[in-house]
Design an enzyme around this catalytic site. Structure first.
Site, PDB file in Angstrom:
ATOM      1  N   HIS A 130      37.774  36.496  39.611  1.00 23.41           N
ATOM      2  CA  HIS A 130      39.045  35.822  39.918  1.00 23.41           C
ATOM      3  C   HIS A 130      38.932  34.218  39.637  1.00 23.41           C
ATOM      4  CE1 HIS A 130      42.185  34.184  42.438  1.00 23.41           C
ATOM      5  NE2 HIS A 130      42.866  35.428  42.673  1.00 23.41           N
ATOM      6  N   ASP A 207      32.212  37.319  46.229  1.00 25.41           N
ATOM      7  CA  ASP A 207      33.368  37.314  46.430  1.00 25.41           C
ATOM      8  C   ASP A 207      33.867  38.452  47.002  1.00 25.41           C
ATOM      9  OD1 ASP A 207      36.372  37.252  46.431  1.00 25.41           O
ATOM     10  OD2 ASP A 207      36.629  36.555  44.399  1.00 25.41           O
ATOM     11  N   GLN A 210      38.560  41.446  48.119  1.00 29.20           N
ATOM     12  CA  GLN A 210      39.060  42.857  47.596  1.00 29.20           C
ATOM     13  C   GLN A 210      38.087  43.945  48.238  1.00 29.20           C
ATOM     14  OE1 GLN A 210      41.948  43.055  46.388  1.00 29.20           O
ATOM     15  NE2 GLN A 210      42.224  40.867  45.490  1.00 29.20           N
ATOM     16  N   LYS A 233      44.439  39.501  53.156  1.00 27.18           N
ATOM     17  CA  LYS A 233      44.357  40.318  52.366  1.00 27.18           C
ATOM     18  C   LYS A 233      43.639  41.792  53.026  1.00 27.18           C
ATOM     19  CE  LYS A 233      42.924  38.057  47.806  1.00 27.18           C
ATOM     20  NZ  LYS A 233      44.480  38.231  47.278  1.00 27.18           N
ATOM     21  N   CYS A 372      45.398  35.872  37.973  1.00 26.36           N
ATOM     22  CA  CYS A 372      44.344  34.685  37.938  1.00 26.36           C
ATOM     23  C   CYS A 372      43.054  35.394  37.572  1.00 26.36           C
ATOM     24  CB  CYS A 372      44.096  34.328  39.694  1.00 26.36           C
ATOM     25  SG  CYS A 372      45.768  33.895  40.499  1.00 26.36           S
TER      26      CYS A 372
END
Lengths: 416, 166
Positions: A130, A207, A210, A233, A372
């Site tokens: 991202h 990261d 997700q 999220k 993104c």
């Protein structure tokens, strides 16, 4: 219904906790919310926490010598403890509240990066990152003269692990990788990446925006050095996220933002920073958002992250099967068993923005564009894609609505 | 079954333009060119014009990548402006462009529709250096002063689009 008995969880029951999911739009179209990789919705419990905190417990934290400030501080620190348990962090003060994943990654790039990275050093990313895990490193390169490198992916959207050994060298200071791609849905082998990076003396930032909302996370067994994720999220409010880092690393890092809270002492000629975690929480933090994130964690824990993960993989498999049967739809990324609940696709000779607009007529909310991740789309040879992303409150029937809406879009565009 | 306002965006004749566009490609002997994109959604349109010495648009061609609205509207516009004088072109307003498209558009999709119109308005101020493309001996007039900045940005844009299509 028979189908409900075979599911790892009961979406019909859970949906009732989410007021927004009963929305009907365009007259008679129930909302089919499939944009969860962008942001999820909030259950009543989280919304109530926000209202309750503002109505009964709100003051600034760590400041006032008064009853209300104690209340607020206790709830804020309780939320930190909930995060710690949720991700298996050894120490509560290793959990830093940030503004989100972006804020967390920028903090590492600025604080750790500026202090530890110089000309000739390398930061290794992957092609599926991202922008929030690319741009901070480009900015670090502008400041320090380091190089930003990218690990390739294969045509199935899997990271090319065999290329890593050449790319991770004694110049590599950090490998920053998404645990799950926000476009491809690919689940990356983070533990294996950590093993190879650590063998070469490099640190690893994950990261996890997700993955933390969708599957069990244990930073101890993951082995990474920094983990970043967002509250919004995972059913929480926007404006709050988390950076987890190893205590020794965080201790050695200089503060990032300067201001109130992050100091032990301020003099006319300088300052001494506070201990963790305050050192990295300058200014009034996102107090109520963090407390709301704590309630979101309670909610997710009660369902069980294992069950959420298993259920979302069922939805992904169903979406793959039906989209492939539709024809004229090209699914990005690997087979469902390598994916989280994210299914991106292109439709032959219908642009992603037209797809999104036509699906909206059926009440279906998806994301269209580059999500993104422009370097990834360039690698895939496309400028835009459509993305359906699931959470535990989505039902198998909603995937049927998605597919029917796509069939209607193809018909309208005379592509059938 | 579908709401009528939205339905209008994808009328049959609009889809015809999208599937079978008018003058999609390079303009033989182009004298003017410009390219731009919509940063929000990434739609790209490049327009190449051949403007005769009397200041009339002999040929108008476009290339691009993007949604139906951006590409179909570009096709309609090329068809519309061939034969117009530069003066007539200057007076072809944004409202005229939305009218040409026909369907009612939300403000966000209006930007898609107006992309090619914006590019055309810039293109007439953007003569191609050294005259027409494809070896045309006739460079055509420069009805307005040359703008290096515009020509350059057109070139940069071409490069960007070529990259994104690899």
């Amino acid at each position: 219904m028979a189908v409900a008995q075979t599911l790892p969880l009961d979406p019909a029951r859970l949906r009732k906790d989410f007021p927004i999911l009963s929305t009907v739009l365009h007259g008679d179209k129930p909302l089919v919310y499939l944009d969860n990789a962008a942001t999820t919705q909030r259950p009543r419990a989280v919304i109530d926490t926000l209202v309750d905190t503002y109505e009964k417990h709100y003051a600034n934290v760590h400041r006032g010598i008064h009853w209300l400030s104690d209340q607020s501080t206790d709830l804020y620190e309780e939320a930190r403890e909930k995060v710690r348990r949720f991700i298996g962090a050894p120490q509560r003060h290793e959990v830093i509240f940030t503004t989100g994943t972006t804020g967390a990654i920028n903090m590492v790039a600025r604080s750790w990066g500026d202090a530890n990275v110089g000309p000739g050093d390398e930061i290794l990313l992957t092609l599926m990152e991202h922008h929030s895990n690319i741009v901070p490193w480009h900015q670090l390169a502008e400041r320090t003269g380091c190089r930003v490198c990218f690990a390739p992916i294969d045509d199935d959207g899997l990271l090319q692990l065999d290329a890593l050994d050449e790319l991770i060298t004694d110049k590599t200071r950090l490998v920053a990788v998404a645990s799950v791609s926000n476009v491809l849905g690919t689940i990356n082998p983070v533990a294996e990446i950590v093993r190879r990076a650590h063998a070469a003396g490099a640190l690893v930032l994950v990261d996890a925006a997700q993955s933390v909302p969708h599957e069990p996370t244990d930073v101890a067994s993951l082995g990474a050095d920094f983990v970043a994720f967002s509250g919004h999220k995972m059913l929480g409010p926007s404006g709050v996220g988390v950076l987890w880092g190893r205590e020794a690393l965080l201790d050695a890092m200089p503060p990032f933002l300067g201001g109130g809270s992050m100091i032990r002492r301020v003099r006319l000629d300088g300052f001494e920073p506070a201990d963790l975690p305050a050192k990295f929480e300058a200014g009034t933090p996102p107090i109520v958002s963090a407390i709301g994130m704590g309630t979101a964690i309670d909610y997710l824990t009660a369902i069980g992250l294992d069950r959420i993960h298993a259920y979302e993989q069922m939805l992904t498999a169903r979406a793959h099967e039906q989209l492939e049967a539709l024809g004229g739809v090209h699914i990005l990324g690997p087979a469902p068993e390598h994916k989280g609940g994210i299914v991106s696709f292109t439709v032959e000779r219908i642009h992603a923005h037209d797809v999104a607009q036509l699906l909206d007529r059926h009440g279906v909310a998806i994301r269209a564009g580059h999500h993104c991740a422009m370097p990834l789309h360039k690698r895939l040879g496309i400028t835009a894609s459509s993305r359906a992303s699931f959470y535990f409150y989505n039902t198998p029937e909603e995937i049927d609505v998605l597919v029917e809406a796509l069939r209607a879009a193809k018909r309208l565009f005379r592509r059938d | 079954m579908d709401s009528r306002d939205e339905e209008e965006i994808y009328q049959e004749h609009i889809l015809d333009h999208y599937d079978d566009p008018f003058h999609r490609g390079h303009c033989p002997g182009a004298t003017h060119a410009h390219e731009d994109d919509n940063p929000l959604c990434g739609d790209v349109v490049r327009v190449e014009l051949r403007i005769d010495p009397q200041g009339r648009v002999e040929q108008a061609w476009f290339e691009g990548d993007g949604c139906c609205v951006s590409q179909a509207s570009a096709s309609m516009l090329m068809e519309k402006i061939e034969g117009l004088t530069l003066d007539e072109l200057k007076h072809f307003s944004a409202a005229d462009m939305l009218g040409l498209y026909g369907a009612r558009l939300t403000p966000n999709r209006q930007k898609c529709c107006l992309l090619s119109w914006r590019v055309v308005q810039e293109a007439v101020h953007s003569p191609i250096a050294n005259g027409g493309a494809d070896g045309s001996p006739d460079a055509g007039p420069s009805p307005n002063r040359s703008s290096d900045g515009n020509s350059k940005s057109a070139d940069d844009g071409t490069q960007r689009r070529a990259d994104s299509r690899k």
